[in-house]
Design a protein around this motif. Structure first.
Motif, PDB file in Angstrom:
ATOM      1  N   LYS A   1      15.658 -78.885 -48.308  1.00 24.97           N
ATOM      2  CA  LYS A   1      16.232 -78.578 -46.998  1.00 24.97           C
ATOM      3  C   LYS A   1      17.369 -77.564 -47.097  1.00 24.97           C
ATOM      4  O   LYS A   1      17.459 -76.629 -46.303  1.00 24.97           O
ATOM      5  N   LYS A   2      18.253 -77.779 -48.047  1.00 26.02           N
ATOM      6  CA  LYS A   2      19.425 -76.917 -48.161  1.00 26.02           C
ATOM      7  C   LYS A   2      19.029 -75.466 -48.413  1.00 26.02           C
ATOM      8  O   LYS A   2      19.604 -74.542 -47.825  1.00 26.02           O
ATOM      9  N   ALA A   3      18.033 -75.264 -49.248  1.00 26.52           N
ATOM     10  CA  ALA A   3      17.584 -73.901 -49.526  1.00 26.52           C
ATOM     11  C   ALA A   3      17.066 -73.238 -48.262  1.00 26.52           C
ATOM     12  O   ALA A   3      17.294 -72.040 -48.031  1.00 26.52           O
ATOM     13  N   ALA A   4      16.386 -74.006 -47.427  1.00 30.67           N
ATOM     14  CA  ALA A   4      15.864 -73.457 -46.178  1.00 30.67           C
ATOM     15  C   ALA A   4      16.991 -73.056 -45.235  1.00 30.67           C
ATOM     16  O   ALA A   4      16.951 -71.988 -44.616  1.00 30.67           O
ATOM     17  N   MET A   5      17.997 -73.912 -45.136  1.00 30.82           N
ATOM     18  CA  MET A   5      19.126 -73.579 -44.268  1.00 30.82           C
ATOM     19  C   MET A   5      19.909 -72.405 -44.825  1.00 30.82           C
ATOM     20  O   MET A   5      20.348 -71.520 -44.083  1.00 30.82           O
ATOM     21  N   ASP A   6      20.095 -72.386 -46.134  1.00 28.50           N
ATOM     22  CA  ASP A   6      20.843 -71.293 -46.757  1.00 28.50           C
ATOM     23  C   ASP A   6      20.129 -69.959 -46.606  1.00 28.50           C
ATOM     24  O   ASP A   6      20.758 -68.916 -46.409  1.00 28.50           O
ATOM     25  N   SER A   7      18.808 -69.974 -46.689  1.00 23.51           N
ATOM     26  CA  SER A   7      18.062 -68.713 -46.667  1.00 23.51           C
ATOM     27  C   SER A   7      17.942 -68.134 -45.270  1.00 23.51           C
ATOM     28  O   SER A   7      18.056 -66.921 -45.088  1.00 23.51           O
ATOM     29  N   VAL A   8      17.700 -68.981 -44.275  1.00 18.75           N
ATOM     30  CA  VAL A   8      17.499 -68.452 -42.912  1.00 18.75           C
ATOM     31  C   VAL A   8      18.192 -69.267 -41.819  1.00 18.75           C
ATOM     32  O   VAL A   8      18.554 -68.721 -40.781  1.00 18.75           O
ATOM     33  N   GLY A   9      18.362 -70.560 -42.030  1.00 14.79           N
ATOM     34  CA  GLY A   9      18.828 -71.430 -40.947  1.00 14.79           C
ATOM     35  C   GLY A   9      20.244 -71.152 -40.487  1.00 14.79           C
ATOM     36  O   GLY A   9      20.507 -71.035 -39.279  1.00 14.79           O
ATOM     37  N   THR A  10      21.174 -71.046 -41.414  1.00 14.45           N
ATOM     38  CA  THR A  10      22.574 -70.840 -41.056  1.00 14.45           C
ATOM     39  C   THR A  10      22.777 -69.510 -40.352  1.00 14.45           C
ATOM     40  O   THR A  10      23.498 -69.419 -39.343  1.00 14.45           O
ATOM     41  N   ALA A  11      22.129 -68.477 -40.846  1.00 11.70           N
ATOM     42  CA  ALA A  11      22.248 -67.163 -40.210  1.00 11.70           C
ATOM     43  C   ALA A  11      21.645 -67.169 -38.815  1.00 11.70           C
ATOM     44  O   ALA A  11      22.187 -66.541 -37.887  1.00 11.70           O
ATOM     45  N   PHE A  12      20.535 -67.888 -38.637  1.00  6.37           N
ATOM     46  CA  PHE A  12      19.906 -67.970 -37.314  1.00  6.37           C
ATOM     47  C   PHE A  12      20.836 -68.665 -36.326  1.00  6.37           C
ATOM     48  O   PHE A  12      21.001 -68.218 -35.189  1.00  6.37           O
ATOM     49  N   GLU A  13      21.462 -69.758 -36.754  1.00  5.84           N
ATOM     50  CA  GLU A  13      22.392 -70.455 -35.870  1.00  5.84           C
ATOM     51  C   GLU A  13      23.562 -69.560 -35.486  1.00  5.84           C
ATOM     52  O   GLU A  13      23.949 -69.489 -34.311  1.00  5.84           O
ATOM     53  N   LYS A  14      24.114 -68.861 -36.458  1.00  6.97           N
ATOM     54  CA  LYS A  14      25.254 -67.987 -36.180  1.00  6.97           C
ATOM     55  C   LYS A  14      24.885 -66.876 -35.204  1.00  6.97           C
ATOM     56  O   LYS A  14      25.653 -66.555 -34.282  1.00  6.97           O
ATOM     57  N   SER A  15      23.697 -66.316 -35.356  1.00  8.19           N
ATOM     58  CA  SER A  15      23.291 -65.203 -34.504  1.00  8.19           C
ATOM     59  C   SER A  15      22.966 -65.643 -33.078  1.00  8.19           C
ATOM     60  O   SER A  15      22.890 -64.808 -32.172  1.00  8.19           O
ATOM     61  N   HIS A  16      22.768 -66.937 -32.873  1.00  7.81           N
ATOM     62  CA  HIS A  16      22.437 -67.453 -31.539  1.00  7.81           C
ATOM     63  C   HIS A  16      23.577 -68.273 -30.926  1.00  7.81           C
ATOM     64  O   HIS A  16      23.379 -68.970 -29.940  1.00  7.81           O
ATOM     65  N   THR A  17      24.749 -68.195 -31.523  1.00  2.00           N
ATOM     66  CA  THR A  17      25.909 -68.893 -30.990  1.00  2.00           C
ATOM     67  C   THR A  17      26.937 -67.862 -30.535  1.00  2.00           C
ATOM     68  O   THR A  17      27.493 -67.129 -31.353  1.00  2.00           O
TER      69      THR A  17
END
Length: 431
Positions: free
Chosen positions: A191-207
């Motif tokens: 899970k962490k690798a998935a969030m690190d690779s795309v998830g965190t950036a996606f959240e930041k770009s949509h907030t």
């Protein structure tokens, strides 16, 4: 609360339309159970329901953790610094109302959550009186969490009230947690690798908290330097969305703090998070649905055992969204197992979390036997071929990845063979 039905998938535009019609649907896993959409297809001629196997999430609950107290304390500090606008002060008072209502009830079932399970159980009884309308055995299990236990007890009280002759056993024990709430670290570790690779950036770009912060705080310097604006926006969103789950919903609505686009964007961050961490995404190696392999194996083995009986009864299980979401994807219900690389297209590609796991979400496997067949015969294979099954996803008929010419009914022998092969292939690949 009754909202748009969650039985079918829709396009991104329909998601936006859903949110315009009912902003609470943007609440991701905080959406209050909407109830079924439409009617059920009659059984094929000569067949009747004989057994029901179920896994359901607890009903609506209060928030878990410190979102109430931390948000209120942050707003209090800003008020003491004299930098809250009138709208900010109104928000502070509303958050206090939510905090006081939830005081001492961390993660506990709300009144609405209890009602949801009484209503679901009532519909089970009315939909399948052949199973519940006679003296039969109901075996119920819950995880060891109190909101799940109370969800189970409310359902059982409803069933017992409708038929006092039911023989009910119920339990909540660590003994069953290996399948009721599996600790699947072997797949969770991705899970962490998935969030690190795309998830965190996606959240930041949509907030995008700037507009909201300017409405709440009179000093730009204060909110830019003294608080985490992104975190505060998400916390207000969580609080606003969960209003629908408590009695305070009758006198408070906080969805107006957000524009329609902000709600859609915030929901997209949650939708992407759940897809990456519990869904079929290849960013987490496509393994997260297999966190429920023990549960699926148990559903299959217990069904085969109960179907050996003339009077099969029902098996009811009460747990969490983090089981229902991956189990739905593991079962590939309604094409929820697809790998979608571009997270911004999840909605338009018809992968929407609030249609999968609202509060009190549930999967029901309904088994049918020819009225002339008897379970007590010696030919087990013959009896198995005679069994049909259909799956209800939030009480709506679902499509399975198995061929049939009598949808929503499938031959149990075909369904079982498909899923047992899938589980066996997983073991070969991972181990």
């Amino acid at each position: 609360m009754q909202s748009a039905g969650l039985g079918s998938l829709a396009t991104a535009q329909t998601c936006k339309d859903d949110f315009k019609r009912d902003p609470y649907l943007a609440g991701s896993n905080y959406v209050a159970y909407p109830g079924p959409k439409g009617s059920l297809t009659p059984a094929p001629k000569g067949y009747e329901p004989v057994y029901l196997s179920h896994y359901g999430r607890h009903g609506s609950r209060y928030h878990i953790g410190t979102v109430y107290t931390n948000t209120y304390a942050l707003l209090q500090r800003a008020d003491s610094a004299n930098v809250l606008t009138e709208k900010g002060k109104t928000l502070m008072q509303q958050v206090k109302m939510l905090k006081d209502e939830a005081d001492g009830r961390d993660g506990e079932l709300t009144e609405l959550g209890a009602l949801q399970h009484r209503q679901i159980a009532g519909r089970m009884y009315r939909n399948f009186p052949e199973i519940f309308g006679k003296k039969t055995h109901i075996d119920a299990k819950s995880t060891i969490i109190i909101r799940c236990i109370l969800s189970m007890e409310n359902a059982l009280l409803q069933l017992k009230g409708m038929n006092p002759q039911l023989e009910i056993t119920h339990d909540a024990s660590h003994h069953d947690m290996y399948y009721m709430n599996q600790n699947a670290d072997d797949v969770y570790k991705y899970k962490k690798a998935a969030m690190d690779s795309v998830g965190t950036a996606f959240e930041k770009s949509h907030t995008h908290p700037e507009r909201l912060m300017k409405e709440l705080f009179s000093s730009d310097t204060y909110w830019r330097d003294s608080i985490n604006a992104n975190s505060l926006m998400h916390n207000i969103y969580k609080l606003a969305m969960n209003v629908q789950s408590s009695e305070i919903r009758h006198k408070l609505n906080m969805t107006g703090y957000f524009t329609q686009q902000e709600l859609y964007d915030l929901w997209q961050t949650k939708n992407a998070f759940w897809y990456l961490t519990y869904g079929p995404s290849s960013y987490s190696r496509g393994l997260q649905p297999y966190s429920q392999r023990n549960l699926l194996g148990k559903i299959i083995s217990e069904a085969d055992s109960c179907l050996m009986l003339d009077n099969c009864g029902a098996t009811l299980r009460y747990g969490h969204d983090t089981m229902v979401m991956p189990l739905t994807c593991l079962l590939e219900l309604d094409d929820t197992n697809r790998d979608i690389l571009d997270l911004s297209t999840l909605a338009e590609q018809e992968w929407c979390d609030y249609r999968i796991f609202p509060m009190a979400c549930n999967l029901q496997f309904i088994f049918y036997r020819s009225k002339g067949a008897k379970a007590g015969t010696s030919d087990k294979d013959s009896r198995s071929k005679d069994i049909l099954v259909k799956v209800l996803r939030n009480e709506n008929e679902a499509r399975l990845p198995v061929a049939t010419d009598t949808w929503p009914y499938y031959r149990w022998s075909d369904v079982k063979a498909y899923y047992l092969k899938k589980l066996n292939d997983f073991k070969k690949v991972v181990y």
